[in-house]
Design an enzyme around this catalytic site. Structure first.
Site, short mmCIF file in Angstrom:
data_model
loop_
_atom_site.label_atom_id
_atom_site.label_comp_id
_atom_site.label_asym_id
_atom_site.label_seq_id
_atom_site.Cartn_x
_atom_site.Cartn_y
_atom_site.Cartn_z
N ALA C 62 8.74 -3.07 7.67
CA ALA C 62 8.17 -4.33 8.13
C ALA C 62 9.22 -5.44 8.16
CB ALA C 62 6.99 -4.72 7.25
N GLY C 63 9.98 -5.56 7.09
CA GLY C 63 10.95 -6.66 7.00
C GLY C 63 12.07 -6.53 8.01
N ARG C 348 -7.24 12.18 0.87
CA ARG C 348 -6.44 12.06 -0.35
C ARG C 348 -7.25 11.65 -1.57
NH1 ARG C 348 -1.12 9.03 2.22
NH2 ARG C 348 -0.32 10.87 3.28
N HIS C 419 0.64 6.42 -5.29
CA HIS C 419 1.45 6.58 -4.10
C HIS C 419 1.57 5.31 -3.28
CE1 HIS C 419 3.21 8.51 -0.72
NE2 HIS C 419 2.17 8.33 0.06
N ARG C 453 -5.94 4.75 2.48
CA ARG C 453 -5.10 4.83 3.67
C ARG C 453 -5.02 6.28 4.15
NH1 ARG C 453 -0.13 6.14 4.71
NH2 ARG C 453 0.61 6.21 2.55
N LEU C 459 3.53 3.83 8.09
CA LEU C 459 4.68 3.55 8.95
C LEU C 459 4.22 2.76 10.17
CD1 LEU C 459 6.43 7.04 8.78
CD2 LEU C 459 6.84 5.03 7.38
#
Lengths: 250, 226, 656
Positions: C62-63, C348, C419, C453, C459
């Site tokens: 992101a940065g 998950r 995670h 998520r 990503l």
């Protein structure tokens, strides 16, 4: 396990360093090398002694932050492995292990095993990219790339920028690092338009930053944790000839 | 970023590689010429004279001088650059690669020393000053000296080490890299690195023992052979 | 700083009266919102962009992507990272891939389906408009990444390959072997390098952000510490972007990188940015279990192994026979038994919970009792060794490197590990926090993943935030300040902030205790894992709260920080980050305590169906919990942002 560690201690770039010896009992063979240093550091702090400075981050062999010399070898004796993934079971009980920072003219020591590798970023700044703006990209499938080229490009793009190649090189050269980036980009059609300019600028930068040249000893390939082939360096030369004997200025 | 010039180390590498390959070619031809020593003084001297008067040899000689100079200068410059890239040396040294790959400067220096002696012994007196007319005689005289022969043999051992790395390295520098052909090339390189010096050493020893047959008899496993 | 003043029995939090509605979601039907936004957002002219300085903290996906793109637009960008190089951030470790609604496989994928899968995967605790925008942008990410040289896997025909990923019915995941995160990050890094070279970005590696500077209620700069020299420095800007990642490392043992921390977002929280859903922490089911009494981190084994692997434990508790001696009828394939439809491929959160459950029941593998088998031997028989090696060889290598055993002949031992954190700074549709001019991108914000998520979407979110969202939305804010010069770093606010940062560091140093900072971190991690981990209950959470407070008090009494503040000092860096973790842990616990329902990763034992399935309570908890800092020793204030589902109807996730 019992381990005797000889660790290079150095306060700063211009201060002379020396080896300190540490005896460790009860080393678990399941520890990674860095976990052993963690445990030693916990002990040192409890004893009021300055812990050993070393760098690491992901500890799964992909970020490239860790790295030093173990018994003269970058990332230690195991092939294709960073120190964070090197486990103590690969050493023998009672062994003396010598730990030194990565050394090269372009990598000044910051503290103990921490060195400044920003020169690698400086090489990348000169051309380790494709100059395409966000917003202007065509559909991803508009340019076919052979499966082979994509796969080979990946092999070179897998470099983690740890600096082991520079550290292992008798000349402190970043040729494998530079070659890997150049090879990655030259194998893809997207990397084509800038290739001459890229190789010129990156090579000039490498020398200006104090890295030595390549003498094709292939020590880099032997120590690269990602096992990048010296084909990268052959490709780097090829790119250089191509740029050298061509008139076009990109 | 301003650098020390237009990719200097790559330019020097290319110079070293191209001149090196040319010099290997020269070594092969020179060795071919040397084998006439086996034919005795008449043939050898005649062949040497024939070569001397060949107009083409002028061109080759000029090229050779250039090649040697460029090769030596490139080697010196590259070595200096590379040493400076190393910076501080490791306290714990692990030789990751074969010693001859790292010691090209040393084998190069020995070969250079040999070259100077060789030029002084044969080339200059025969080719330039004309002090030597009977080249075969000059060769025979030189190799009659055990020290000279020893030096000659050692120099060619170093040449072997030099070649062992040089051949493969030159092709790498030229950008030749192939999964199948590079290993083949490497084998050719090692073959040349053994074969070329072996040829020269064989002839040196041949001349030496010819001049000193008593040394031959002194060899225990040869005692009894004439 | 310590938790003094919070008497037991006093309210743990207060609740704001008004709902939090200022999320700036544009009007219109869901598919039109982003287009509408782009068409109406105020623009900044190129000449004016030059006059604006934007600070970006963090150089992960992101940065780096945000910094490069803002530089491309013409803003003056200043970038900080605590790493030695901007190529190290933990985005690099993502293995599996990146989702995009390209429908290259012609298998019926669409923006809508990606949107729906993501919002359902998040158990309906994310904002519709944000998630839809994410799905809408996803194809452009792939286009751009290919254009800058990311070597994605390809078919023989030269076009891009796809694979499927956890719990979805289409193939939409793009990948670069098992190193997709690395390749995407290096792509973003390469663009960042390009703009550094162009002089449009000023890059400060080895600089850690320690505070946000506020002038007249707006974020106008940061205080950073040069980790190389220890010097504390001030930097001014017109806007500040935090892309500093998640805080999963608070558990000490996690799959996060060792340096990952919450300091940047926590200091922003203390300056007034709301913290969204802090207790939403994803636990990944398949990590390599802890092997020895000291271990520094856990390593993930890609989710893809579950495509061919079967998870089991011996039916006999404490069975010490080696796995090959246990006959099939004595193995308990509990996931296949409990979830016949999805079997080993449950999402998950569900997989992780099931594994913990059998271990808690006493079926875990000896000697630790905290591991189960992930067995590929059946797949080897079915598909042949060669196929399995080709698919997972690199994972087997990694497993062997760490454990010394090589699958598939021996089953892998796995156990869940922390995670990813879905929680993070609360942001509106423009990715701006509640502090004007302060933005949060990527894992640092709370936005798109709700309570869980899906694989291959982190990503996607990081790059979508950086490449495609912030470049538009930041203009909406900056265009209001066309005449505003760059603030002077001699301003009182800068001096005070620097003084506070320095005081805190000096205080850490002056504690002068005996215990290394890491030991507090390990103990904190244990508390959180035990009580604020995979399953939670009110009693445990309350216990955690008191233990965290006690630990924090002890920390401030007994931590030992050697070395100087004004020097390279890794112990000080750690201690400082841990001191923030000790505060954040409390907020996480309170958030977990207040949310009296089970949703996604957040499983409250009190709220489950008779079959032991999580019980979501949409009538009471269909909101984002945004926490406001109220000051030292004061309970945080809860703001509720209602989640209104106009386009989809929340359903019960069933994977049976």
């Amino acid at each position: 396990m019992r381990i005797r560690l000889r660790v290079w201690r150095q306060r700063g770039p211009d201060v002379p360093g020396k080896f300190e010896v540490y005896e460790l009992e009860d080393v678990s063979p399941d520890w990674s090398f860095l976990e052993m240093l963690d445990v030693l550091n916990l002990r040192l702090v409890r004893e009021g002694k300055e812990p050993i400075a070393f760098e690491s981050d992901c500890r799964e062999g992909i970020c490239g932050t860790c790295g030093f010399m173990i018994n003269g070898r970058a990332h230690g004796p195991l092939k294709g492995t960073t120190v964070c993934q090197l486990h103590m079971r690969h050493f023998s009980d009672g062994e003396t292990i010598t730990v030194e920072p990565f050394r090269a003219r372009a990598f000044p020591v910051i503290r103990d095993l921490v060195v400044d590798r920003s020169a690698l970023d400086a090489i990348m700044q000169e051309g380790g990219y494709i100059s395409t703006n966000v917003g202007s990209a065509p559909d991803a499938n508009s340019i076919p790339v052979s499966r082979w080229a994509a796969s080979r490009a990946f092999d070179f793009a897998t470099c983690i920028g740890c600096g082991a190649c520079v550290a292992a090189c008798p000349n402190g050269s970043a040729s494998l690092f530079l070659g890997a980036k150049v090879s990655h980009l030259m194998l893809l059609p997207q990397g084509g338009p800038e290739r001459k300019r890229r190789i010129r600028k990156m090579l000039i930068a490498m020398e200006a930053l104090g890295f030595g040249g390549c003498s094709n000893t292939y020590a880099c390939e032997a120590e690269c944790p990602k096992e990048i082939s010296v084909e990268a360096i052959a490709r780097m030369y090829r790119e250089a000839w191509r740029a050298m004997f061509s008139h076009s200025e990109e | 970023m301003r650098g020390p010039g237009f990719y200097s180390f790559v330019v020097y590498k290319l110079s070293a590689a191209l001149t090196g390959l040319f010099l290997i070619l020269f070594l092969v031809f020179h060795l071919y010429g040397n084998f006439y020593l086996l034919e005795g003084p008449m043939v050898y001297n005649w062949k040497a004279r024939e070569l001397l008067v060949n107009p083409l040899i002028r061109v080759v000689e000029v090229l050779l001088v250039i090649a040697f100079v460029v090769h030596i200068v490139s080697g010196v410059v590259l070595t200096a650059r590379n040493w400076s890239g190393r910076g501080e040396r490791y306290r714990y040294v692990f030789w990751q690669t074969a010693f001859f790959k790292r010691l090209m400067w040393l084998s190069g220096a020995v070969i250079l020393l040999f070259l100077v002696v060789h030029l002084g012994t044969f080339t200059v007196p025969y080719r330039i000053t004309g002090e030597v007319q009977d080249l075969y005689q000059a060769v025979a005289k030189a190799f009659a000296n055990p020290w000279y022969t020893l030096f000659y043999v050692l120099a060619f051992v170093f040449l072997g080490f030099h070649l062992a790395h040089a051949w493969e390295s030159a092709f790498q520098t030229l950008g030749v890299f192939h999964r199948v052909w590079t290993p083949v090339l490497r084998s050719i390189g090692y073959f040349l690195a053994v074969a070329i010096p072996l040829g020269y050493i064989f002839l040196a020893l041949y001349m030496f023992f010819k001049a000193n047959p008593e040394w031959l008899r002194a060899l225990p496993f040869l005692s009894g052979v004439s | 700083m310590a938790g003094a003043g919070w008497e037991t029995g006093s309210a743990l939090w207060e609740e704001a009266r008004e709902p939090l509605t200022n999320n700036k979601i544009p009007p219109g039907a869901l598919p039109d919102k982003w287009t509408h936004y782009k068409n109406t957002v105020p623009l900044v002219s190129p000449a004016n962009k030059r006059k604006f300085t934007v600070i970006v903290v963090g150089t992960g996906l992101a940065g780096a992507s945000a910094a490069a793109t803002l530089a491309q637009l013409g803003y003056q960008v200043v970038v900080f990272t605590y790493h030695d190089s901007p190529r190290r951030a933990h985005s690099i470790a993502a293995q599996g891939g990146i989702n995009a609604a390209k429908n290259y496989q012609n298998d019926g994928d669409s923006v809508w389906r990606l949107f729906y899968d993501t919002i359902k995967g998040g158990d309906f605790r994310a904002r519709e408009a944000n998630v839809y925008r994410l799905a809408e942008i996803s194809p452009q990410i792939i286009d751009y990444c290919v254009a800058i040289g990311v070597p994605f896997a390809r078919e023989y025909g030269g076009l891009l390959a796809n694979r499927s990923f956890g719990g979805v019915l289409v193939q939409r995941t793009f990948y670069a072997r098992g190193q997709t995160g690395q390749q995407l990050l290096l792509g973003a890094y390469s663009q960042l390098m390009r703009w550094v070279h162009a002089g449009q970005v000023r890059l400060y590696p080895r600089h850690e952000m320690l505070d946000v500077v506020m002038i007249d209620g707006h974020a106008r700069g940061v205080i950073v510490r040069d980790l190389r020299t220890g010097e504390i420095r001030r930097f001014a800007a017109h806007a500040v972007i935090l892309a500093t990642g998640g805080y999963g490392n608070i558990y000490f043992l996690s799959t996060n990188a060792k340096m990952s921390n919450a300091t940047a977002i926590w200091r922003a929280y203390r300056r007034g940015a709301y913290f969204g859903n802090p207790s939403f922490v994803q636990v990944h089911p398949t990590a390599i279990p802890q092997a020895s009494h000291y271990q520094s981190k856990l390593t993930l084994m890609s989710e893809s192994l579950r495509n061919d692997g079967r998870i089991w434990v011996p039916k006999k508790k404490g069975d010490t026979r080696p796995p090959e001696e246990i006959p099939p009828e004595e193995r308990w394939y509990f996931l296949e038994e409990w979830y016949p439809a999805y079997g080993n491929l449950v999402p998950r959160d569900i997989g992780a919970r099931a594994i913990k459950k059998v271990c808690d029941m006493g079926y875990g593998l000896p000697p630790t009792g905290r591991a189960v088998y992930l067995d590929l031997r059946d797949a080897v028989e079915r598909l042949g060794r060669e196929t399995i090696e080709a698919r997972y060889g690199n994972l087997f290598d990694m497993y062997e490197r760490i454990t010394g055993e090589r699958p598939p002949d021996v089953p892998l031992r796995i156990y869940p590990a922390v995670h990813y954190t879905m929680g993070g700074l609360w942001v509106d549709y423009e990715l701006m926090t509640t502090i004007p001019g302060l933005y949060a991108l990527g894992e640092a914000n709370f936005s798109d993943h709700g309570a869980n998520r899906l694989g291959a979407s982190a990503l996607m979110q990081g790059l979508s935030d950086g490449y495609f969202i912030i470049p538009y939305t930041i203009g909406a804010y900056l265009s209001q300040f066309l005449r505003e010069p760059l603030p002077d770093t001699e301003h009182r606010a800068f001096r005070e902030a620097e003084e506070q940062v320095r005081a805190r560091l000096e205080k850490l140093k002056s504690v002068g205790g005996k215990t290394p900072p890491d030991e507090f971190h390990m103990r904190l991690g244990k508390i959180l894992w035990d009580y604020v981990g995979i399953s939670r209950n009110a009693e445990g959470l309350k216990k955690a709260l008191s233990e965290i407070r006690a630990l924090r008090d002890e920390f401030w009494r007994d931590v030992r920080v050697l070395g100087d503040v004004q020097d390279f000092n890794q112990e000080l860096e750690k201690a400082n980050r841990i001191s923030d973790f000790l505060e954040l842990a409390e907020l996480m616990t309170i958030d977990a305590l207040h949310r009296e329902e089970s949703c996604g990763c957040h499983f409250r034992e009190e709220y489950q169906t008779e079959e032991g399935e999580p019980l979501r309570r949409d009538d009471l908890f269909a909101y984002v919990a945004a926490w406001e800092y109220q000051g030292e020793g004061k309970p945080p204030r809860l703001h509720k942002e209602p989640l209104e589902f106009e386009a989809v109807k929340p359903t019960v996730r069933s994977y049976k």
